[in-house]
Design a protein around this motif. Structure first.
Motif, PDB file in Angstrom:
ATOM      1  N   LYS A  36      36.411 -25.467  49.930  1.00 33.11           N
ATOM      2  CA  LYS A  36      36.140 -26.244  49.770  1.00 33.11           C
ATOM      3  C   LYS A  36      34.434 -26.410  48.711  1.00 33.11           C
ATOM      4  CE  LYS A  36      40.083 -27.946  51.082  1.00 33.11           C
ATOM      5  NZ  LYS A  36      40.950 -29.253  51.681  1.00 33.11           N
ATOM      6  N   GLU A  37      34.174 -26.549  49.675  1.00 31.44           N
ATOM      7  CA  GLU A  37      32.547 -27.197  49.242  1.00 31.44           C
ATOM      8  C   GLU A  37      32.202 -25.624  47.746  1.00 31.44           C
ATOM      9  OE1 GLU A  37      29.640 -28.273  51.678  1.00 31.44           O
ATOM     10  OE2 GLU A  37      30.891 -30.198  51.714  1.00 31.44           O
ATOM     11  N   ASP A  38      32.541 -24.525  48.779  1.00 31.25           N
ATOM     12  CA  ASP A  38      31.896 -23.535  48.213  1.00 31.25           C
ATOM     13  C   ASP A  38      32.074 -22.914  46.643  1.00 31.25           C
ATOM     14  OD1 ASP A  38      29.555 -22.621  50.375  1.00 31.25           O
ATOM     15  OD2 ASP A  38      31.430 -21.254  51.425  1.00 31.25           O
ATOM     16  N   HIS A  39      34.019 -23.429  46.315  1.00 27.05           N
ATOM     17  CA  HIS A  39      34.237 -23.148  45.702  1.00 27.05           C
ATOM     18  C   HIS A  39      34.423 -23.456  44.076  1.00 27.05           C
ATOM     19  CE1 HIS A  39      38.233 -21.211  48.234  1.00 27.05           C
ATOM     20  NE2 HIS A  39      37.552 -20.141  48.241  1.00 27.05           N
ATOM     21  N   ALA A  40      34.000 -24.779  44.502  1.00 28.66           N
ATOM     22  CA  ALA A  40      33.515 -25.837  43.371  1.00 28.66           C
ATOM     23  C   ALA A  40      32.036 -25.831  43.266  1.00 28.66           C
ATOM     24  CB  ALA A  40      33.551 -27.587  44.494  1.00 28.66           C
ATOM     25  N   ARG A  41      31.716 -25.383  44.054  1.00 26.90           N
ATOM     26  CA  ARG A  41      29.740 -25.029  43.053  1.00 26.90           C
ATOM     27  C   ARG A  41      29.805 -23.560  42.256  1.00 26.90           C
ATOM     28  NH1 ARG A  41      26.448 -21.998  48.161  1.00 26.90           N
ATOM     29  NH2 ARG A  41      28.001 -20.612  47.469  1.00 26.90           N
ATOM     30  N   TRP A  42      30.766 -22.803  42.750  1.00 27.61           N
ATOM     31  CA  TRP A  42      31.025 -21.451  41.253  1.00 27.61           C
ATOM     32  C   TRP A  42      31.389 -22.375  40.208  1.00 27.61           C
ATOM     33  CZ3 TRP A  42      28.147 -18.189  43.187  1.00 27.61           C
ATOM     34  CH2 TRP A  42      28.971 -17.723  44.471  1.00 27.61           C
ATOM     35  N   LYS A  43      32.211 -23.920  39.926  1.00 29.42           N
ATOM     36  CA  LYS A  43      32.594 -24.140  38.935  1.00 29.42           C
ATOM     37  C   LYS A  43      31.305 -24.960  38.462  1.00 29.42           C
ATOM     38  CE  LYS A  43      37.164 -23.750  40.278  1.00 29.42           C
ATOM     39  NZ  LYS A  43      38.296 -24.660  40.168  1.00 29.42           N
ATOM     40  N   GLU A  45      27.481 -26.001  36.599  1.00 26.37           N
ATOM     41  CA  GLU A  45      26.640 -25.316  35.732  1.00 26.37           C
ATOM     42  C   GLU A  45      25.397 -25.390  36.266  1.00 26.37           C
ATOM     43  OE1 GLU A  45      27.247 -24.982  32.736  1.00 26.37           O
ATOM     44  OE2 GLU A  45      28.780 -25.971  32.265  1.00 26.37           O
ATOM     45  N   ALA A  46      25.022 -25.943  37.185  1.00 30.99           N
ATOM     46  CA  ALA A  46      23.470 -25.354  38.106  1.00 30.99           C
ATOM     47  C   ALA A  46      23.661 -24.426  39.044  1.00 30.99           C
ATOM     48  CB  ALA A  46      23.608 -26.841  39.356  1.00 30.99           C
ATOM     49  N   GLN A  47      24.753 -24.282  39.379  1.00 27.73           N
ATOM     50  CA  GLN A  47      24.754 -22.687  40.178  1.00 27.73           C
ATOM     51  C   GLN A  47      25.154 -21.492  38.559  1.00 27.73           C
ATOM     52  OE1 GLN A  47      25.160 -22.314  43.442  1.00 27.73           O
ATOM     53  NE2 GLN A  47      24.995 -19.822  43.209  1.00 27.73           N
ATOM     54  N   GLN A  48      25.161 -21.702  37.815  1.00 26.26           N
ATOM     55  CA  GLN A  48      25.567 -20.681  37.105  1.00 26.26           C
ATOM     56  C   GLN A  48      24.114 -20.526  36.042  1.00 26.26           C
ATOM     57  OE1 GLN A  48      28.960 -21.473  33.959  1.00 26.26           O
ATOM     58  NE2 GLN A  48      27.550 -19.806  32.179  1.00 26.26           N
ATOM     59  N   GLN A  49      23.510 -21.490  36.089  1.00 29.37           N
ATOM     60  CA  GLN A  49      22.634 -21.401  35.731  1.00 29.37           C
ATOM     61  C   GLN A  49      20.851 -20.953  36.197  1.00 29.37           C
ATOM     62  OE1 GLN A  49      20.676 -25.623  34.542  1.00 29.37           O
ATOM     63  NE2 GLN A  49      21.706 -26.024  33.126  1.00 29.37           N
ATOM     64  N   ILE A  50      21.622 -21.526  37.783  1.00 25.71           N
ATOM     65  CA  ILE A  50      20.651 -19.925  38.791  1.00 25.71           C
ATOM     66  C   ILE A  50      21.040 -19.019  39.206  1.00 25.71           C
ATOM     67  CG2 ILE A  50      20.439 -19.879  41.268  1.00 25.71           C
ATOM     68  CD1 ILE A  50      20.190 -23.380  41.531  1.00 25.71           C
ATOM     69  N   TYR A  51      22.253 -18.999  38.989  1.00 26.01           N
ATOM     70  CA  TYR A  51      22.893 -17.720  39.183  1.00 26.01           C
ATOM     71  C   TYR A  51      21.973 -16.658  37.772  1.00 26.01           C
ATOM     72  CZ  TYR A  51      25.581 -12.885  38.023  1.00 26.01           C
ATOM     73  OH  TYR A  51      26.267 -11.386  38.077  1.00 26.01           O
ATOM     74  N   SER A  52      22.059 -17.180  36.692  1.00 25.20           N
ATOM     75  CA  SER A  52      21.570 -16.595  35.090  1.00 25.20           C
ATOM     76  C   SER A  52      19.969 -16.232  34.570  1.00 25.20           C
ATOM     77  CB  SER A  52      21.692 -17.860  34.000  1.00 25.20           C
ATOM     78  OG  SER A  52      23.386 -17.416  33.833  1.00 25.20           O
ATOM     79  N   SER A  53      19.030 -16.901  35.541  1.00 24.99           N
ATOM     80  CA  SER A  53      18.296 -16.620  36.144  1.00 24.99           C
ATOM     81  C   SER A  53      17.275 -15.640  36.541  1.00 24.99           C
ATOM     82  CB  SER A  53      17.423 -18.649  36.421  1.00 24.99           C
ATOM     83  OG  SER A  53      17.496 -18.115  37.501  1.00 24.99           O
ATOM     84  N   ASP A 178      38.005 -17.044  46.777  1.00 23.12           N
ATOM     85  CA  ASP A 178      36.303 -17.599  46.994  1.00 23.12           C
ATOM     86  C   ASP A 178      35.999 -15.959  45.753  1.00 23.12           C
ATOM     87  OD1 ASP A 178      33.902 -18.846  47.534  1.00 23.12           O
ATOM     88  OD2 ASP A 178      33.952 -17.611  48.037  1.00 23.12           O
ATOM     89  N   TYR A 179      36.355 -14.739  46.297  1.00 29.38           N
ATOM     90  CA  TYR A 179      35.384 -13.681  45.102  1.00 29.38           C
ATOM     91  C   TYR A 179      35.853 -13.963  43.658  1.00 29.38           C
ATOM     92  CZ  TYR A 179      35.104  -8.985  43.723  1.00 29.38           C
ATOM     93  OH  TYR A 179      34.110  -8.179  43.910  1.00 29.38           O
ATOM     94  N   ILE A 180      37.463 -14.751  43.210  1.00 30.74           N
ATOM     95  CA  ILE A 180      37.605 -15.035  42.060  1.00 30.74           C
ATOM     96  C   ILE A 180      36.999 -15.914  41.372  1.00 30.74           C
ATOM     97  CG2 ILE A 180      39.782 -15.712  40.924  1.00 30.74           C
ATOM     98  CD1 ILE A 180      41.986 -13.878  42.698  1.00 30.74           C
ATOM     99  N   ALA A 181      36.878 -17.059  41.954  1.00 29.55           N
ATOM    100  CA  ALA A 181      35.846 -17.843  41.711  1.00 29.55           C
ATOM    101  C   ALA A 181      34.087 -17.995  41.483  1.00 29.55           C
ATOM    102  CB  ALA A 181      35.744 -19.171  42.561  1.00 29.55           C
ATOM    103  N   ALA A 182      34.292 -16.812  42.194  1.00 28.97           N
ATOM    104  CA  ALA A 182      32.785 -16.187  41.652  1.00 28.97           C
ATOM    105  C   ALA A 182      32.723 -15.314  40.725  1.00 28.97           C
ATOM    106  CB  ALA A 182      32.243 -15.042  43.385  1.00 28.97           C
ATOM    107  N   LEU A 183      33.376 -14.781  40.723  1.00 30.71           N
ATOM    108  CA  LEU A 183      33.367 -13.766  40.073  1.00 30.71           C
ATOM    109  C   LEU A 183      33.828 -14.426  38.424  1.00 30.71           C
ATOM    110  CD1 LEU A 183      35.718  -9.956  40.777  1.00 30.71           C
ATOM    111  CD2 LEU A 183      33.428 -10.969  40.207  1.00 30.71           C
ATOM    112  N   GLU A 184      34.741 -15.565  38.366  1.00 35.04           N
ATOM    113  CA  GLU A 184      34.454 -16.298  36.919  1.00 35.04           C
ATOM    114  C   GLU A 184      33.090 -17.078  36.252  1.00 35.04           C
ATOM    115  OE1 GLU A 184      37.772 -18.825  38.091  1.00 35.04           O
ATOM    116  OE2 GLU A 184      39.687 -17.824  37.592  1.00 35.04           O
TER     117      GLU A 184
END
Length: 212
Positions: A36-43, A45-53, A178-184
């Motif tokens: 559940k924490e992994d699924h929420a992590r993909w949503k 903003e901090a995780q998105q910024q880390i992934y973008s960098s 989890d894979y769909i949440a990561a792809l989103e």
């Protein structure tokens, strides 16, 4: 009198089974909590910024010009870099992330084996005689019809999620979620980067001096 005497072996086995059930339930609860924490992590903003960098760093190393014959080209190289960064962001906790990280190594070893077997295959193809092949289309159609619809859909879903081709349905569903949440999250990050790059390119072109 005999009924009052307890069997120590039976008590030990029952206590052991209770401890085992309690341990399994705790492991299952911890696993569900982490998922559940992994699924929420993909949503977030901090995780998105880390992934973008990290994605920008990976894309800066991608050669879009004339790459080597073994390296992927153009959009495929960008896609592989984005998926590799996404798998690294998952930290190997999921089956799909581990499959993406190991697929590059498997592809490298496969190419080496192909180059080693190239000469032998050429000789075998030159000396091979034409043999009549039995039609396989009808057999495949019969197999496809005999498999229930739900099992066919499960197999298709297992092929779409990396590393889940031969996994049972509960594993496929959990990995797919989890894979769909990561792809989103990946789509959101790449869309934001595309908007940022297009905006900076338009700003630089508008600020350029006009020719006299």
């Amino acid at each position: 009198m005999a009924s009052l005497i307890t069997n120590p072996v039976t008590n030990t086995n029952s206590d052991r089974s209770k401890r085992k059930k309690k341990k399994n339930s705790m492991v299952k609860q911890n696993l569900q909590r982490s998922q559940k924490e992994d699924h929420a992590r993909w949503k977030s903003e901090a995780q998105q910024q880390i992934y973008s960098s990290k994605l920008l760093q990976a894309l800066s190393q991608v050669s879009l010009g004339t790459p080597s014959p073994s390296a992927p080209r153009g959009g495929r190289a960008v896609r592989e870099a984005a998926d590799r960064v996404l798998a690294v962001a998952a930290k190997g906790r999921t089956r799909w992330s581990r499959a993406i990280l190991t697929s590059r190594l498997k592809l490298k070893f496969r190419k080496q084996k192909r180059s080693q077997r190239g000469s032998a295959a050429a000789v075998a193809a030159a000396t091979r005689t034409s043999r009549s092949k039995k039609p396989r289309v009808s057999v495949l159609k019969l197999k496809a019809k005999s498999v229930p619809t739900v099992q066919r859909k499960v197999k298709v879903l297992g092929r779409l999620v990396p590393g889940c081709r031969k996994q049972p349905l509960p594993v496929i569903l959990e990995e797919a979620t989890d894979y769909i949440a990561a792809l989103e999250m990946q789509v959101r990050a790449m869309s934001a980067l595309a908007d940022l790059l297009s905006g900076s390119g338009a700003a630089s072109s508008s600020s350029a001096p006009l020719p006299e």
